[in-house]
Design a protein around this motif. Structure first.
Motif, PDB file in Angstrom:
ATOM      1  N   THR A   1     -39.917  20.645  -1.054  1.00 43.47           N
ATOM      2  CA  THR A   1     -40.647  22.358  -0.186  1.00 43.47           C
ATOM      3  C   THR A   1     -41.595  23.262  -1.496  1.00 43.47           C
ATOM      4  O   THR A   1     -42.494  23.306  -1.156  1.00 43.47           O
ATOM      5  CB  THR A   1     -39.618  23.195  -0.667  1.00 43.47           C
ATOM      6  N   GLY A   2     -40.640  23.184  -3.104  1.00 46.35           N
ATOM      7  CA  GLY A   2     -41.983  24.079  -4.088  1.00 46.35           C
ATOM      8  C   GLY A   2     -43.140  23.480  -3.582  1.00 46.35           C
ATOM      9  O   GLY A   2     -44.039  24.022  -4.169  1.00 46.35           O
TER      10      GLY A   2
ATOM     11  N   PHE B   1     -36.212  26.815  -9.078  1.00 47.07           N
ATOM     12  CA  PHE B   1     -36.645  26.464  -9.890  1.00 47.07           C
ATOM     13  C   PHE B   1     -36.776  27.285 -11.547  1.00 47.07           C
ATOM     14  O   PHE B   1     -37.426  28.001 -11.831  1.00 47.07           O
ATOM     15  CB  PHE B   1     -37.923  26.106  -9.615  1.00 47.07           C
TER      16      PHE B   1
ATOM     17  N   SER C   1     -50.466  25.914  -1.196  1.00 47.25           N
ATOM     18  CA  SER C   1     -51.525  26.949  -2.422  1.00 47.25           C
ATOM     19  C   SER C   1     -53.453  26.331  -2.538  1.00 47.25           C
ATOM     20  O   SER C   1     -53.769  27.173  -2.903  1.00 47.25           O
ATOM     21  CB  SER C   1     -50.625  27.206  -3.182  1.00 47.25           C
TER      22      SER C   1
ATOM     23  N   THR D   1     -39.449  29.029  -1.745  1.00 41.12           N
ATOM     24  CA  THR D   1     -38.678  27.865  -1.953  1.00 41.12           C
ATOM     25  C   THR D   1     -37.036  28.655  -1.900  1.00 41.12           C
ATOM     26  O   THR D   1     -36.375  28.488  -1.056  1.00 41.12           O
ATOM     27  CB  THR D   1     -38.799  27.056  -3.070  1.00 41.12           C
TER      28      THR D   1
ATOM     29  N   ILE E   1     -44.279  30.393  -5.488  1.00 39.57           N
ATOM     30  CA  ILE E   1     -43.369  29.604  -5.590  1.00 39.57           C
ATOM     31  C   ILE E   1     -41.682  29.212  -5.100  1.00 39.57           C
ATOM     32  O   ILE E   1     -41.115  28.736  -4.765  1.00 39.57           O
ATOM     33  CB  ILE E   1     -44.032  27.759  -6.310  1.00 39.57           C
TER      34      ILE E   1
ATOM     35  N   PRO F   1     -23.269  25.443  -1.017  1.00 37.25           N
ATOM     36  CA  PRO F   1     -24.280  26.466  -2.404  1.00 37.25           C
ATOM     37  C   PRO F   1     -23.072  25.296  -4.058  1.00 37.25           C
ATOM     38  O   PRO F   1     -22.014  25.553  -3.811  1.00 37.25           O
ATOM     39  CB  PRO F   1     -22.888  27.470  -2.220  1.00 37.25           C
ATOM     40  N   LEU F   2     -24.060  25.133  -4.114  1.00 41.27           N
ATOM     41  CA  LEU F   2     -23.345  24.754  -5.633  1.00 41.27           C
ATOM     42  C   LEU F   2     -22.174  24.106  -6.008  1.00 41.27           C
ATOM     43  O   LEU F   2     -21.371  23.936  -6.192  1.00 41.27           O
ATOM     44  CB  LEU F   2     -23.669  25.656  -6.900  1.00 41.27           C
TER      45      LEU F   2
ATOM     46  N   PRO G   1     -27.799  21.514   0.312  1.00 34.94           N
ATOM     47  CA  PRO G   1     -27.317  22.004  -1.025  1.00 34.94           C
ATOM     48  C   PRO G   1     -26.517  22.455  -0.458  1.00 34.94           C
ATOM     49  O   PRO G   1     -26.134  23.503  -0.552  1.00 34.94           O
ATOM     50  CB  PRO G   1     -28.115  22.302  -2.071  1.00 34.94           C
TER      51      PRO G   1
ATOM     52  N   ILE H   1     -45.873  23.501  -0.781  1.00 37.06           N
ATOM     53  CA  ILE H   1     -45.833  25.228  -0.975  1.00 37.06           C
ATOM     54  C   ILE H   1     -47.063  25.074  -1.954  1.00 37.06           C
ATOM     55  O   ILE H   1     -48.484  26.035  -1.805  1.00 37.06           O
ATOM     56  CB  ILE H   1     -45.246  25.937  -0.985  1.00 37.06           C
ATOM     57  N   PHE H   2     -46.874  23.790  -3.227  1.00 38.45           N
ATOM     58  CA  PHE H   2     -48.032  24.736  -3.811  1.00 38.45           C
ATOM     59  C   PHE H   2     -49.305  23.775  -3.576  1.00 38.45           C
ATOM     60  O   PHE H   2     -50.396  24.645  -3.708  1.00 38.45           O
ATOM     61  CB  PHE H   2     -47.626  23.494  -5.194  1.00 38.45           C
TER      62      PHE H   2
ATOM     63  N   ASN I   1     -32.444  20.207  -4.352  1.00 35.66           N
ATOM     64  CA  ASN I   1     -32.728  19.619  -4.696  1.00 35.66           C
ATOM     65  C   ASN I   1     -33.974  19.958  -3.436  1.00 35.66           C
ATOM     66  O   ASN I   1     -34.498  20.028  -2.455  1.00 35.66           O
ATOM     67  CB  ASN I   1     -33.222  18.231  -4.346  1.00 35.66           C
ATOM     68  N   HIS I   2     -34.776  20.881  -3.817  1.00 36.70           N
ATOM     69  CA  HIS I   2     -36.069  21.738  -3.433  1.00 36.70           C
ATOM     70  C   HIS I   2     -37.228  21.299  -4.207  1.00 36.70           C
ATOM     71  O   HIS I   2     -37.887  21.987  -3.742  1.00 36.70           O
ATOM     72  CB  HIS I   2     -36.077  23.021  -3.133  1.00 36.70           C
ATOM     73  N   ASN I   3     -37.403  20.247  -4.763  1.00 37.54           N
ATOM     74  CA  ASN I   3     -38.883  19.920  -5.664  1.00 37.54           C
ATOM     75  C   ASN I   3     -40.154  19.791  -4.436  1.00 37.54           C
ATOM     76  O   ASN I   3     -41.051  20.584  -4.522  1.00 37.54           O
ATOM     77  CB  ASN I   3     -38.479  18.701  -6.426  1.00 37.54           C
TER      78      ASN I   3
ATOM     79  N   PRO J   1     -55.003  31.477  -5.482  1.00 41.27           N
ATOM     80  CA  PRO J   1     -56.398  30.688  -5.604  1.00 41.27           C
ATOM     81  C   PRO J   1     -57.948  31.309  -5.441  1.00 41.27           C
ATOM     82  O   PRO J   1     -58.256  30.450  -6.143  1.00 41.27           O
ATOM     83  CB  PRO J   1     -55.718  29.147  -4.626  1.00 41.27           C
TER      84      PRO J   1
ATOM     85  N   LEU K   1     -49.529  33.403  -2.819  1.00 39.04           N
ATOM     86  CA  LEU K   1     -49.872  31.821  -2.606  1.00 39.04           C
ATOM     87  C   LEU K   1     -51.525  31.713  -1.887  1.00 39.04           C
ATOM     88  O   LEU K   1     -52.064  30.852  -1.968  1.00 39.04           O
ATOM     89  CB  LEU K   1     -48.651  31.281  -1.640  1.00 39.04           C
TER      90      LEU K   1
ATOM     91  N   HIS L   1     -29.666  22.696  -9.347  1.00 39.15           N
ATOM     92  CA  HIS L   1     -29.174  24.018  -7.580  1.00 39.15           C
ATOM     93  C   HIS L   1     -30.018  23.318  -6.642  1.00 39.15           C
ATOM     94  O   HIS L   1     -30.756  23.545  -5.966  1.00 39.15           O
ATOM     95  CB  HIS L   1     -30.020  24.874  -7.807  1.00 39.15           C
TER      96      HIS L   1
ATOM     97  N   HIS M   1     -27.372  25.330 -14.170  1.00 38.93           N
ATOM     98  CA  HIS M   1     -29.229  25.752 -14.153  1.00 38.93           C
ATOM     99  C   HIS M   1     -29.749  24.709 -13.905  1.00 38.93           C
ATOM    100  O   HIS M   1     -28.874  23.182 -14.640  1.00 38.93           O
ATOM    101  CB  HIS M   1     -29.624  25.998 -14.890  1.00 38.93           C
ATOM    102  N   GLY M   2     -30.596  24.516 -13.379  1.00 38.16           N
ATOM    103  CA  GLY M   2     -31.362  23.096 -13.085  1.00 38.16           C
ATOM    104  C   GLY M   2     -30.510  21.891 -11.868  1.00 38.16           C
ATOM    105  O   GLY M   2     -31.315  21.071 -11.978  1.00 38.16           O
TER     106      GLY M   2
END
Lengths: 558, 199
Positions: B25-26, A107, B33, A182, A178, B8-9, B6, B29-30, B21-23, A216, A212, B19, B16-17
């Motif tokens: 996954t991210g 990201f 947390s 990832t 994050i 490799p590109l 993905p 993880i968020f 789609n790992h949204n 928090p 992570l 790369h 950029h932007g």
């Protein structure tokens, strides 16, 4: 500026001004992180010089006592939140994508945002020197009830700015974590299974997982502290039914693992560099990788050892003493793996290798005092004395900062395209190693004699060791001069670096120095073996000979 | 899920932007947390309550649980309606998706309304000892997450009307839905801790 030999002749010349603005390129952000971190390192170091200057003589004669409280609070806070974490995130940004063959972070825009929060909360923290009442003065751990005193009654006090900065630092670190996790999980080169991944990436994954899980809790605790301080809640106020020890739990649940967040990537650096400079494969690669995650698991259940004298029950003391001592096992696995790597290797004492060896020696020493501190009867005796201060400075400066210097000297040619000067580097090492030991070793006898930390005046019987420690500190202050000289002059006009000046094995060394913007772009090599195949003659990737020949031809024509 | 893993590109020009789609996954993880911060608040609540001499402030008998129970039913069922919405999206019945998505938003808003109603009728404030502090901290922080969820759903709803809306961006709907389930689970724990455990 530097010319950039690369696989892509059409690539435009990159101007150095890209380091000043918003960039989404991990390699630019990495260098931004490191340079900014060293700016704050100088500020934090300057505060340390004043502290040691004050402690040169028994009476409090250099600064006022209240000013002194602010000095050590800000020294600790700046060094942790504005130096160590940012500099490690800088290394993560530079190394993770190049080591796993990814074009960038998962990201990139989140990465930019995470970086630019650093100057924001850095500014807030430094600004707290100039608000009425001065900066926060309750120590870097900000325990209530001291930290919920607001004698002047202003909403904007040193303490509230401190809390705001720490909360923002947490947000920035979570954003970074994050991103790193990832990237490591999803963007590795073809053929690079987890057990073919460089140890640095393993340790970064472990460290960022800790961020992570742990951060928090600190953020939650800090929010409650901020409410107590500003709007009159009583989470930690005994007179309203609150419990100040609760804050200590929140604080150490993160801040003890934070030590592993710092030291794990440095273990990664040791694991990368010892094989290169002893020309042998890493001893026990799999165990070194797994030990990182055992440290993560154990690291989360040891925090109460910071609270042995805080009125915790006996069974908790015993339990946490036990888990704390268990941590020595996975850590010992790593130390023995490094020794096994060095054993009968062709050791090359380059600057990065010297920093690694020095860091390892300091780390083992810190580990021994760590076991001592884990023992409840000893801890209760030396808690809040200089023994503790000496212990953690051995970890943080003696091991972690020296490991970071090793990493900087080792990967400097890769990311700048220039070689650092060996002579200045070795001078830097000698001054750092002697300075650190002269500074932090005397703190142990001082602690055992009973000198408390966080005081600006002391009994004259402590004078001898304090003078030694101060001399060591001033030596450390001087040691940064050859480092800065080296970095600036070699980046500006050092000798050109080839793609692999250290004959190291790793994907990052199959890229030109400095690597092009998107690293391998679509030509990511397929990894066919484990890392660290030194002396085995096994190639790391498919068509390795051809890739290297191309790089050499390019360097010859540039 | 994503249609292309993905490589490799594949499309280098986008820079950029682009790369992969790992949204999702991210985002997962968020959420992991983020759950720790609630865990911290919950354990703080339990510790303070267990060690308190006088947990309830003077004049407060305890918490009324009828409004919160209705709220709980609404919020838990909204987790069902969002699943239905996703189901219709997978079947490409876009209008049914929008209808159930909007219904979920309405139920979330009702929850916030009920929460506000409850707050306005209470005789204690956030400075009323640790009881008041933790009560408002927990319900307020959770309410903030409900509001965020509604906002995310609103964005996704608007996106559904844009041409080429979810091309490559399906993960937004999935992530929002995950977030909503997360908010739901947190509420159940919170309800048990604050309203059921009153003894």
């Amino acid at each position: 500026m530097t010319t950039t030999p690369s696989l892509h002749e059409d690539q435009p010349q990159l101007s150095w001004t890209r380091y000043l603005g918003f960039s989404t390129d991990a390699k630019v952000i990495g260098i931004q992180y490191i340079v900014l971190a060293f700016f704050f390192f100088l500020i934090g170091g300057f505060l340390a010089m004043i502290i040691r200057g004050e402690l040169l003589t028994p009476p409090a004669d250099l600064v006022d006592r209240t000013v002194y409280n602010g000095l050590y609070t800000m020294h600790g806070t700046i060094m942790l939140f504005l130096f160590i974490f940012p500099v490690l995130n800088g290394l993560n940004n530079l190394l993770i994508p190049t080591m796993i063959g990814a074009p960038d972070m998962a990201f990139p825009r989140l990465n930019t945002a995470a970086f630019w929060l650093v100057p924001v909360f850095g500014f807030l923290l430094i600004a707290s020197f100039f608000v009425p009442g001065g900066p926060a003065y309750s120590g870097w751990w900000s325990y209530p009830p001291v930290s919920i005193q607001n004698p002047l009654g202003h909403l904007i006090s040193g303490q509230s700015l401190w809390l705001l900065a720490v909360a923002l630092s947490g947000v920035s670190s979570i954003m970074g974590a994050i991103n790193f996790v990832t990237t490591i999980l999803r963007m590795r080169a073809p053929g690079m299974s987890l057990f073919r991944m460089p140890v640095f990436c393993w340790t970064a994954l472990a460290a960022q997982s800790l961020q992570l899980i742990g951060l928090p809790a600190l953020t939650g605790g800090a929010v409650m502290l901020l409410f107590d301080l500003t709007v009159g809640t009583s989470f930690y106020r005994p007179e309203g039914g609150g419990d100040p020890v609760l804050y200590q739990h929140f604080f150490w649940f993160y801040s003890h693992p934070a030590v592993y967040v710092i030291i794990l990537p440095v273990f990664g650096v040791f694991s990368e560099l010892f094989p290169v400079y002893s020309r042998k494969p890493l001893f026990g690669y799999v165990y070194v990788c797994l030990a990182s995650f055992i440290i993560v698991g154990l690291g989360l259940i040891v925090w109460v050892h910071h609270m042995f004298p805080s009125g915790v029950t006996m069974w908790m003391r015993n339990l946490f003493m036990f888990t704390t001592m268990l941590i020595a096992v996975p850590t010992g696995v790593k130390v023995f793996a490094w020794l096994g790597t060095l054993w009968r290797g062709k050791i090359q004492l380059t600057t990065p290798m010297l920093f690694c060896l020095g860091g390892l020696i300091n780390f083992v020493f810190a580990g021994i005092t760590g076991i001592m501190l884990a023992t409840v009867p000893i801890d209760i005796h030396v808690s809040n004395t200089y023994f503790v201060v000496g212990h953690f400075h051995y970890v943080i400066y003696g091991a972690a900062v020296m490991g970071i210097f090793a990493a900087i000297y080792h990967w400097f040619p890769k990311f700048t395209g220039r070689m650092p000067y060996e002579g200045l580097g070795k001078l830097h090492f000698v001054l750092t190693f002697i300075g650190a030991n002269l500074n932090f070793l005397p703190m142990h006898p001082l602690g055992l004699m009973g000198m408390p930390r966080r005081v600006s005046s002391y009994d004259p019987e402590f004078a001898f060791w304090n003078v030694l420690a101060s001399l060591g500190a001033f030596l450390l202050g001087v040691s940064i001069i050859p480092f800065l000289l080296n970095m600036i002059s070699s980046w500006a006009r050092g000798p050109k670096a080839t793609h692999n000046p250290w004959n190291a094995i790793g994907l990052e060394w199959l890229l030109p120095s400095p690597p092009p913007v998107e690293n391998f772009e679509e030509h990511v090599p397929t990894v066919i073996s484990r890392p660290y195949g030194y002396g085995t003659g096994l190639p790391l990737v498919e068509h390795q000979a051809e890739i290297e020949r191309q790089l050499i031809l390019q360097e010859a024509s540039a | 899920m994503t249609t292309t893993t993905p490589q490799p590109l594949a499309d280098h020009g986008a820079g950029h932007g682009a790369h992969g789609n790992h949204n999702l996954t991210g985002f997962i993880i968020f959420l992991c947390s983020e759950s720790v911060i609630f865990l911290a608040f919950f354990s703080g609540y339990a510790l303070l309550k267990l060690s308190a001499l006088n947990w309830l402030p003077d004049g407060v008998e305890g918490l009324e649980w009828r409004t919160p129970l209705i709220n709980t039913v609404v919020l838990v069922s909204s987790s069902g309606t969002i699943v239905l919405a996703e189901h219709f999206k997978a079947k490409e019945k876009i209008w049914l998706f929008r209808a159930f998505w909007l219904l979920t938003m309405a139920m979330g808003s009702y929850f916030l309304y009920g929460q506000a109603l409850e707050w306005s009728g209470l005789q204690f404030g956030f400075t009323s000892g640790t009881f008041g502090g933790t009560f408002y901290l927990l319900t307020g922080f959770h309410g903030l997450h409900v509001a965020t969820g509604i906002l995310l759903m609103g964005i996704m709803l608007i996106k559904s009307f844009l041409p080429g809306n979810y091309v490559g961006g399906e993960q937004g709907v999935q992530a929002t839905s995950l977030f909503w389930h997360f908010v739901d689970v947190i509420w159940i724990v919170l309800f048990l801790l604050i309203y059921v455990w009153q003894g």
